[in-house]
Design a protein around this motif. Structure first.
Motif, PDB file in Angstrom:
ATOM      1  N   THR A  32     -40.243 -62.995 -26.504  1.00 30.70           N
ATOM      2  CA  THR A  32     -40.858 -61.699 -26.787  1.00 30.70           C
ATOM      3  C   THR A  32     -39.745 -60.768 -27.238  1.00 30.70           C
ATOM      4  O   THR A  32     -38.689 -60.699 -26.617  1.00 30.70           O
ATOM      5  N   LEU A  33     -39.978 -60.061 -28.342  1.00 29.95           N
ATOM      6  CA  LEU A  33     -39.006 -59.133 -28.889  1.00 29.95           C
ATOM      7  C   LEU A  33     -39.733 -57.859 -29.292  1.00 29.95           C
ATOM      8  O   LEU A  33     -40.691 -57.916 -30.079  1.00 29.95           O
ATOM      9  N   ASP A  34     -39.318 -56.735 -28.757  1.00 24.41           N
ATOM     10  CA  ASP A  34     -39.944 -55.441 -29.053  1.00 24.41           C
ATOM     11  C   ASP A  34     -41.454 -55.477 -28.826  1.00 24.41           C
ATOM     12  O   ASP A  34     -42.226 -54.909 -29.594  1.00 24.41           O
ATOM     13  N   GLY A  35     -41.885 -56.170 -27.775  1.00 21.81           N
ATOM     14  CA  GLY A  35     -43.292 -56.234 -27.418  1.00 21.81           C
ATOM     15  C   GLY A  35     -44.101 -57.249 -28.197  1.00 21.81           C
ATOM     16  O   GLY A  35     -45.287 -57.441 -27.920  1.00 21.81           O
ATOM     17  N   VAL A  36     -43.503 -57.925 -29.166  1.00 24.46           N
ATOM     18  CA  VAL A  36     -44.209 -58.924 -29.973  1.00 24.46           C
ATOM     19  C   VAL A  36     -43.909 -60.312 -29.424  1.00 24.46           C
ATOM     20  O   VAL A  36     -42.746 -60.695 -29.275  1.00 24.46           O
ATOM     21  N   GLU A  37     -44.977 -61.043 -29.091  1.00 19.85           N
ATOM     22  CA  GLU A  37     -44.824 -62.417 -28.618  1.00 19.85           C
ATOM     23  C   GLU A  37     -44.645 -63.326 -29.836  1.00 19.85           C
ATOM     24  O   GLU A  37     -45.388 -63.223 -30.807  1.00 19.85           O
ATOM     25  N   ASN A  38     -43.655 -64.205 -29.759  1.00 18.07           N
ATOM     26  CA  ASN A  38     -43.352 -65.155 -30.829  1.00 18.07           C
ATOM     27  C   ASN A  38     -43.386 -66.552 -30.237  1.00 18.07           C
ATOM     28  O   ASN A  38     -42.596 -66.867 -29.348  1.00 18.07           O
ATOM     29  N   VAL A  39     -44.305 -67.375 -30.729  1.00 21.12           N
ATOM     30  CA  VAL A  39     -44.414 -68.750 -30.255  1.00 21.12           C
ATOM     31  C   VAL A  39     -44.302 -69.661 -31.467  1.00 21.12           C
ATOM     32  O   VAL A  39     -45.048 -69.518 -32.443  1.00 21.12           O
ATOM     33  N   TYR A  40     -43.346 -70.590 -31.388  1.00 17.68           N
ATOM     34  CA  TYR A  40     -43.132 -71.557 -32.465  1.00 17.68           C
ATOM     35  C   TYR A  40     -43.820 -72.860 -32.089  1.00 17.68           C
ATOM     36  O   TYR A  40     -43.694 -73.330 -30.957  1.00 17.68           O
ATOM     37  N   VAL A  41     -44.541 -73.446 -33.046  1.00 18.14           N
ATOM     38  CA  VAL A  41     -45.196 -74.726 -32.839  1.00 18.14           C
ATOM     39  C   VAL A  41     -44.848 -75.646 -34.006  1.00 18.14           C
ATOM     40  O   VAL A  41     -44.604 -75.185 -35.123  1.00 18.14           O
ATOM     41  N   ALA A  42     -44.825 -76.947 -33.721  1.00 21.99           N
ATOM     42  CA  ALA A  42     -44.537 -77.947 -34.747  1.00 21.99           C
ATOM     43  C   ALA A  42     -45.384 -79.174 -34.463  1.00 21.99           C
ATOM     44  O   ALA A  42     -45.791 -79.411 -33.323  1.00 21.99           O
ATOM     45  N   ALA A  43     -45.628 -79.956 -35.495  1.00 18.48           N
ATOM     46  CA  ALA A  43     -46.444 -81.161 -35.355  1.00 18.48           C
ATOM     47  C   ALA A  43     -45.710 -82.365 -35.912  1.00 18.48           C
ATOM     48  O   ALA A  43     -45.030 -82.271 -36.937  1.00 18.48           O
ATOM     49  N   GLY A  44     -45.846 -83.463 -35.229  1.00 17.46           N
ATOM     50  CA  GLY A  44     -45.375 -84.733 -35.742  1.00 17.46           C
ATOM     51  C   GLY A  44     -43.893 -84.858 -35.985  1.00 17.46           C
ATOM     52  O   GLY A  44     -43.470 -85.692 -36.774  1.00 17.46           O
ATOM     53  N   ASP A  55     -48.945 -59.245 -31.355  1.00 23.31           N
ATOM     54  CA  ASP A  55     -48.612 -57.930 -30.808  1.00 23.31           C
ATOM     55  C   ASP A  55     -49.835 -57.442 -30.046  1.00 23.31           C
ATOM     56  O   ASP A  55     -50.840 -57.043 -30.655  1.00 23.31           O
ATOM     57  N   PRO A  56     -49.797 -57.482 -28.705  1.00 19.72           N
ATOM     58  CA  PRO A  56     -50.964 -57.077 -27.931  1.00 19.72           C
ATOM     59  C   PRO A  56     -51.344 -55.606 -28.130  1.00 19.72           C
ATOM     60  O   PRO A  56     -52.474 -55.217 -27.854  1.00 19.72           O
ATOM     61  N   ASP A  57     -50.425 -54.806 -28.664  1.00 17.34           N
ATOM     62  CA  ASP A  57     -50.710 -53.384 -28.899  1.00 17.34           C
ATOM     63  C   ASP A  57     -51.099 -53.080 -30.345  1.00 17.34           C
ATOM     64  O   ASP A  57     -51.285 -51.918 -30.699  1.00 17.34           O
ATOM     65  N   ARG A  58     -51.212 -54.093 -31.160  1.00 14.78           N
ATOM     66  CA  ARG A  58     -51.552 -53.889 -32.578  1.00 14.78           C
ATOM     67  C   ARG A  58     -52.940 -53.272 -32.691  1.00 14.78           C
ATOM     68  O   ARG A  58     -53.889 -53.711 -32.042  1.00 14.78           O
ATOM     69  N   THR A  59     -53.061 -52.261 -33.529  1.00 15.59           N
ATOM     70  CA  THR A  59     -54.347 -51.575 -33.703  1.00 15.59           C
ATOM     71  C   THR A  59     -54.985 -51.869 -35.058  1.00 15.59           C
ATOM     72  O   THR A  59     -56.157 -51.553 -35.261  1.00 15.59           O
ATOM     73  N   THR A  60     -54.238 -52.447 -35.985  1.00 15.09           N
ATOM     74  CA  THR A  60     -54.803 -52.772 -37.291  1.00 15.09           C
ATOM     75  C   THR A  60     -55.278 -54.221 -37.293  1.00 15.09           C
ATOM     76  O   THR A  60     -54.671 -55.084 -36.653  1.00 15.09           O
ATOM     77  N   PRO A  61     -56.371 -54.503 -38.002  1.00 16.00           N
ATOM     78  CA  PRO A  61     -56.875 -55.877 -38.025  1.00 16.00           C
ATOM     79  C   PRO A  61     -55.940 -56.795 -38.818  1.00 16.00           C
ATOM     80  O   PRO A  61     -55.224 -56.355 -39.715  1.00 16.00           O
ATOM     81  N   ILE A  62     -55.975 -58.062 -38.462  1.00 15.71           N
ATOM     82  CA  ILE A  62     -55.254 -59.079 -39.215  1.00 15.71           C
ATOM     83  C   ILE A  62     -56.226 -59.578 -40.272  1.00 15.71           C
ATOM     84  O   ILE A  62     -57.312 -60.056 -39.950  1.00 15.71           O
TER      85      ILE A  62
END
Length: 124
Positions: A32-44, A55-62
């Motif tokens: 987590t950096l500046d309130g933003v969760e960062n999770v890296y995933v990989a396959a195979g 960002d749990p505090d994000r107010t704008t839609p993705i």
């Protein structure tokens, strides 16, 4: 030069992890950096990760737009099985598995739960 990762914003980190987990992705790193969760995933064991940013505090839609990011492509051994697994995990079909002669590829496209278009393909 190698591609290290592609980062995408997600509105629901648990849903994103469940979706990509259903496709065989495993978590490789998290912070987590500046309130933003960062999770890296990989396959195979492939090169590069997909970075899920939340960002749990994000107010704008993705709102992914194919005008800005057309798609993220993954090579797979079995396009049909991966396509079906993605749809069963909640993806919306975009293009069912099809031969793409110009690219010498067999490919399928889906939208993940956030609306990002994913391509699953194999060549030859």
């Amino acid at each position: 030069m190698d591609l290290a990762h592609v980062a995408i914003w997600v509105s629901d980190l648990d849903r994103a992890l469940e979706f990509y987990g259903a496709l065989g992705f495993e978590e490789t790193n998290r912070f987590t950096l500046d309130g933003v969760e960062n999770v890296y995933v990989a396959a195979g064991g492939g090169d590069g990760d997909l970075q899920l940013r939340h960002d749990p505090d994000r107010t704008t839609p993705i709102a992914p737009s194919r005008a800005d990011t057309d798609h993220v492509a993954f090579t797979v051994d079995d396009v049909d099985a991966t396509y079906e697994a993605a749809v069963e995990a909640g993806a919306a079909p975009v293009v069912e598995p099809v031969e793409i002669d110009a690219a010498d590829a067999y490919a399928a496209f889906v939208e993940d739960p956030e609306g990002y278009t994913l391509e699953f393909y194999r060549t030859g």
